[in-house]
Design a protein around this motif. Structure first.
Motif, PDB file in Angstrom:
ATOM      1  N   UNK A 142      -9.710  -0.380   0.992  1.00 17.56           N
ATOM      2  CA  UNK A 142     -10.841  -1.302   1.023  1.00 17.56           C
ATOM      3  C   UNK A 142     -11.908  -0.932  -0.005  1.00 17.56           C
ATOM      4  N   UNK A 163      -3.532  -9.172   6.798  1.00 17.61           N
ATOM      5  CA  UNK A 163      -3.383  -7.920   7.530  1.00 17.61           C
ATOM      6  C   UNK A 163      -1.977  -7.356   7.394  1.00 17.61           C
ATOM      7  N   UNK A 200      -5.816 -14.664   7.870  1.00 17.80           N
ATOM      8  CA  UNK A 200      -6.178 -13.299   8.228  1.00 17.80           C
ATOM      9  C   UNK A 200      -4.946 -12.470   8.568  1.00 17.80           C
ATOM     10  N   UNK A 257      -1.765  -5.268   4.406  1.00 17.91           N
ATOM     11  CA  UNK A 257      -2.499  -4.009   4.580  1.00 17.91           C
ATOM     12  C   UNK A 257      -1.742  -3.050   5.483  1.00 17.91           C
ATOM     13  N   UNK A 258      -1.121  -3.602   6.506  1.00 22.01           N
ATOM     14  CA  UNK A 258      -0.429  -2.743   7.476  1.00 22.01           C
ATOM     15  C   UNK A 258       0.662  -1.919   6.793  1.00 22.01           C
ATOM     16  N   UNK A 288      -0.990   0.874   4.840  1.00 21.08           N
ATOM     17  CA  UNK A 288      -1.538   1.911   5.726  1.00 21.08           C
ATOM     18  C   UNK A 288      -0.417   2.745   6.342  1.00 21.08           C
ATOM     19  N   UNK A 289       0.682   2.075   6.701  1.00 19.12           N
ATOM     20  CA  UNK A 289       1.805   2.798   7.288  1.00 19.12           C
ATOM     21  C   UNK A 289       2.414   3.758   6.270  1.00 19.12           C
ATOM     22  N   UNK A 316       0.745   5.438   4.236  1.00 20.88           N
ATOM     23  CA  UNK A 316      -0.131   6.593   4.066  1.00 20.88           C
ATOM     24  C   UNK A 316      -1.397   6.337   3.259  1.00 20.88           C
ATOM     25  N   UNK A 317      -1.496   5.180   2.615  1.00 23.15           N
ATOM     26  CA  UNK A 317      -2.756   4.866   1.945  1.00 23.15           C
ATOM     27  C   UNK A 317      -3.833   4.766   3.019  1.00 23.15           C
ATOM     28  N   UNK A 318      -5.055   5.180   2.716  1.00 19.81           N
ATOM     29  CA  UNK A 318      -6.074   5.092   3.764  1.00 19.81           C
ATOM     30  C   UNK A 318      -7.128   4.054   3.406  1.00 19.81           C
ATOM     31  N   UNK A 319      -7.856   3.645   4.433  1.00 27.98           N
ATOM     32  CA  UNK A 319      -8.821   2.560   4.296  1.00 27.98           C
ATOM     33  C   UNK A 319      -9.869   2.819   3.220  1.00 27.98           C
ATOM     34  N   UNK A 320     -10.277   4.070   3.049  1.00 29.90           N
ATOM     35  CA  UNK A 320     -11.302   4.383   2.040  1.00 29.90           C
ATOM     36  C   UNK A 320     -10.883   3.884   0.674  1.00 29.90           C
TER      37      UNK A 320
END
Lengths: 224, 224, 224, 224, 224, 224
Positions: free
Chosen positions: D210, D193, D189, D196-197, D200-201, D203-207
């Motif tokens: 994921x 993560x 896990x 993913x971090x 996300x940092x 600027x990609x977003x979860x929508x």
């Protein structure tokens, strides 16, 4: 921003309000999509009451019940008083004298996110109250609040004229403009439940009645 | 780890279970050495009920009552439903339709470390519930839990088939294998208390009845 | 500092105590200037009881009810037992055997900032209790406390012989030496309220009855 | 039923325990399917500590810390003390002297569903405690409890030798026999993560990350 | 009624928002007449942070954080996320991955009437959160909520674009349209307080500085 | 009954007060026989402070801080303000201006069974507060209370001039007339603990150090 009294508020039709009372809180709450339920700490002072009415809202300072007197003048027959303090307070804002006055105006009960007192008298008078606390601690009449403005009561927004339903399960608010549509859905729900109730009483179980077995298996439920 | 239903659980003898109900929670709890009492926040929805039954346990996700439907199929006459959410939740998992179904299976009541609704209906039906909250907030049917696995309900471990006793004093769990022995002790305790009650009613006081004066003096109690 | 029993306490006159009971908690609390109200979490085990009595105070260790037995010997007819644990505790200190003994001594009820059990029996016996909790959890008899010393019960100082009034609104303590004067004020208050009640029932509202309109306007209340 | 000390308990491998500590509570809790989390009221006495250890369990009477002394003898290096009172209690069972002794045995901390004291000393000593309360109220040494029996601590069953992980997010218990498997999942896990971090940092977003947009639309989400 | 995302919300001017942050919660709350304060149970995860931002509001089902992902896309630099669950919930909706994403969008913090996790990471990242609880309990992504609709968060109505100020004293909401006027009053208040502070530090006391002696005497204050 | 200010109160000797501060709450509480500890919900606004002082007591109406201004005039260097509201209240009675004034009078801190605000400022000023809540909600100046009368603060009776000790473990009150004797016992206790600490650090355990094994065996403790 405080110190306002809105006088002429719109209300839902009496037949709609009474219809919602007959359905009760749990059914109405379901019928409108599970919104509008006040926090579970709002409990009736005696069991068995079930009422609905148009909200006359009161925003009151902590420990100050002056605006209740102002609000009583704004009551029409069939209304409910709904009071929220501007900061958390459990003092007893309301007792038998105010209830006598409210009853004389046709008020059906009180919803108060604070305390109430004289509960034995109120019980004998048949004046129902849903409150956060019972407390003999009295209040003062020093600071203005407002009547018939938007308030947040036990986590829910309540607007003057909204329909409020209360019974042993708690208190639920329905927007005035949604009341007729919610009543229709609530009645449909009741009719539907009646049929199910007969089947369940006869021994059929929900797994079959609601056709749940396939989806449970698909989710991975294992019997052993 | 979730998604399991244990089907054939062992139960204590019916006469033992009924004997424990007759003794009540306070006496049973004493008789087994003061263990097994659920947290004091578990309160009955109406006063006066006193039941005992074999636990059909339910581990349910917060806000999801799907497993209650699964559990009802596992009920035998004389059982109690005992539900614990996997994280704290006060939503109303259980109402009059589920109660209708449970009664049809011979279920004697519900112990739920969460919320219940339709309490006026449940009261009229005589279906007792001990819960953490009353709330009209409904639940969904999306996520699996388990039935008849070990659960922790209101601070106590409850295993399927354990005997659960509930009355106005709260809820107590007795291990299935200890039930007969606990009943024997509870009855001995009752007999002993009956004799004491007569003496106390006649005015004898505990200081003499229990021969406490010497030990109190020795501990240093001073009268003035 | 513990281990003391004060035996001969002064009490208020019986007629004063009974007069205060008749007035009730809310009126008495107002009459003495809104002091002496115990915390709102002190609730009656059944509705409708209203009593007053002289306090026989008990300071007890957490989970230890030994001093209740000592206190019962100190009871005179018309007294109330008032117990405060020395650290927070919800265990059930008191049940039907102790109640049998207390009734035999003429005790009118129990005020306990802790738990009580056998509440169904106590209800049937008509022995009222105001408590913080109901719990079947028993207590031990190992450590001394004191009887008739000053205690702090549910946030209020209670002294032996003080008059304690309890009803559905809560519990209030009146200093013994103030009891007669407070009763006089409470009765004056009641007479005054009776007159107001008639006017309010006839439809007059508080804004006029209490002459509030000018002061509200001066504070800036606006109608719209 | 009380008065037992189990002496030779099985423990998980040290490397597994340390691995779980490194992952932290939130990750471990997720990795084992969201079970085993103690109630959220268990808070650290100072921020920043993160430990894991084998549970030496203590079942203690309310207000009695005798069994802590018994438990300390059972400690091996790398253990955590886990105490649950048999009825709710906030007294301070544990202070700097017991901590001195526990540290001398290699103990890594204390998890206590009750109170702790000397917290400034414990903070200076770097001995972490997760507790329900801080209280200077001391305890007695009068009544037996048990050591290394099954306990229910803050709503969760804890068995001697289970791995307990605690940090600023709370406390989680992992069954001893599951510990290695849970660690493997937790590490997977974490790796997942980490990737993913970075996205996300940037600027990609979860929508998008994921791939949620289609399912949200299908469920009926409307933008306006 | 759920499943809505309002995309283009109006915001207050950046200079006004930053001005309000500099004044802090207590001053802003006073300046707008003591309205808009969220409940006192909303506490910061670490001390010392003070922020203000435009509210991006989230109405989320209990135990479901799906809408947080939807909300993050709606963030502009300088915004605060403000989440209210539709029924009470303490699960950990938000952790370090969501924070990484929020920071990448310029978000200044989170106000959540529920739980948060990964608080050690969030503290290290300097991402402030005011929450009702800390809990490692995760959430699901199953049910829609809404973004930028009116919500009730910790007893207060919050609208998208309202200015939210948060610091060690709590959280306060200012209506967007009132923000400039409130800032002006807050600054006037600060200037006024600065002068008083100097006098008080020099030893003058409030009784003289605020000219209270006459009114206290008139009210009946007696010195002895 | 309200509206009184007692002006010339007796205080304990400064060296005794400072000695008690050095011992800390847990030791002092033990030394005086475990009495006088305020409720555990009284928490410091920042960690690490340890103070003792003579109590200047304040009985204040809920939501009204007028008497704090009156009390400040009564402060002597080395005093602590101790405030109890007459009914439960979490409003912020005290902030940085009052602290400035209190510091100018030599006040060492505030103990308040209600709320406090400006906690960041108070922390920077090094003015310690132990409170029930932090809240930006302000108070009014309308109703009299009293200063230096007996009050009940967080369950304990506090009299003007009593010595109050406060640190991270909580708050404890020592009667003025007992202070010197309690200090002597507290110091004896500290000396005794120092010797034990060395032995425990060296690995000796409490079972041997306190010679507990025989009594445990006699009580029936079984090892397995």
């Amino acid at each position: 921003m405080t110190g306002r009294v809105i006088q002429n508020i719109a209300r839902a039709e009496a037949s709609v309000i009474d219809g919602l009372a007959a359905c009760g809180v749990a059914t109405v709450h379901e019928a409108q999509g599970r919104i509008g339920l006040l926090a579970a700490y709002m409990r009736p002072i005696y069991p068995g009451a079930r009422v609905a009415g148009s909200a006359v809202t009161i925003s009151a300072p902590p420990g100050d019940n002056w605006m209740l007197h102002v609000a009583i003048e704004q009551l029409a027959a069939g209304d409910l008083l709904v009071l929220a303090p501007t900061s958390p307070c459990e003092d007893g804002y309301f007792g038998d004298l105010l209830a006598t006055s409210a009853i004389a105006r046709g008020c059906r009960g009180l919803i108060i996110d604070a305390g109430v007192r004289d509960v034995r008298d109120l019980t004998e008078m048949g004046f129902p109250v849903w409150s956060k606390a019972v407390s003999a601690q009295g209040t003062v009449k020093e600071t203005l609040g407002s009547v018939n403005v938007d308030i947040v009561c036990a986590y829910q927004l309540v607007r003057a004229g909204d329909v409020v339903i209360a019974d042993d399960d708690g208190v639920c608010v329905v927007r005035r403009e949604d009341a007729a549509a919610v009543l229709e859905k609530a009645r449909a729900r009741e009719a539907n439940e009646e049929a199910k109730r007969a089947k369940l009483a006869a021994g059929e179980i929900g797994l079959d009645l609601y056709d749940m077995r396939a989806r449970l298996e698909e989710k991975g439920l294992r019997y052993s």
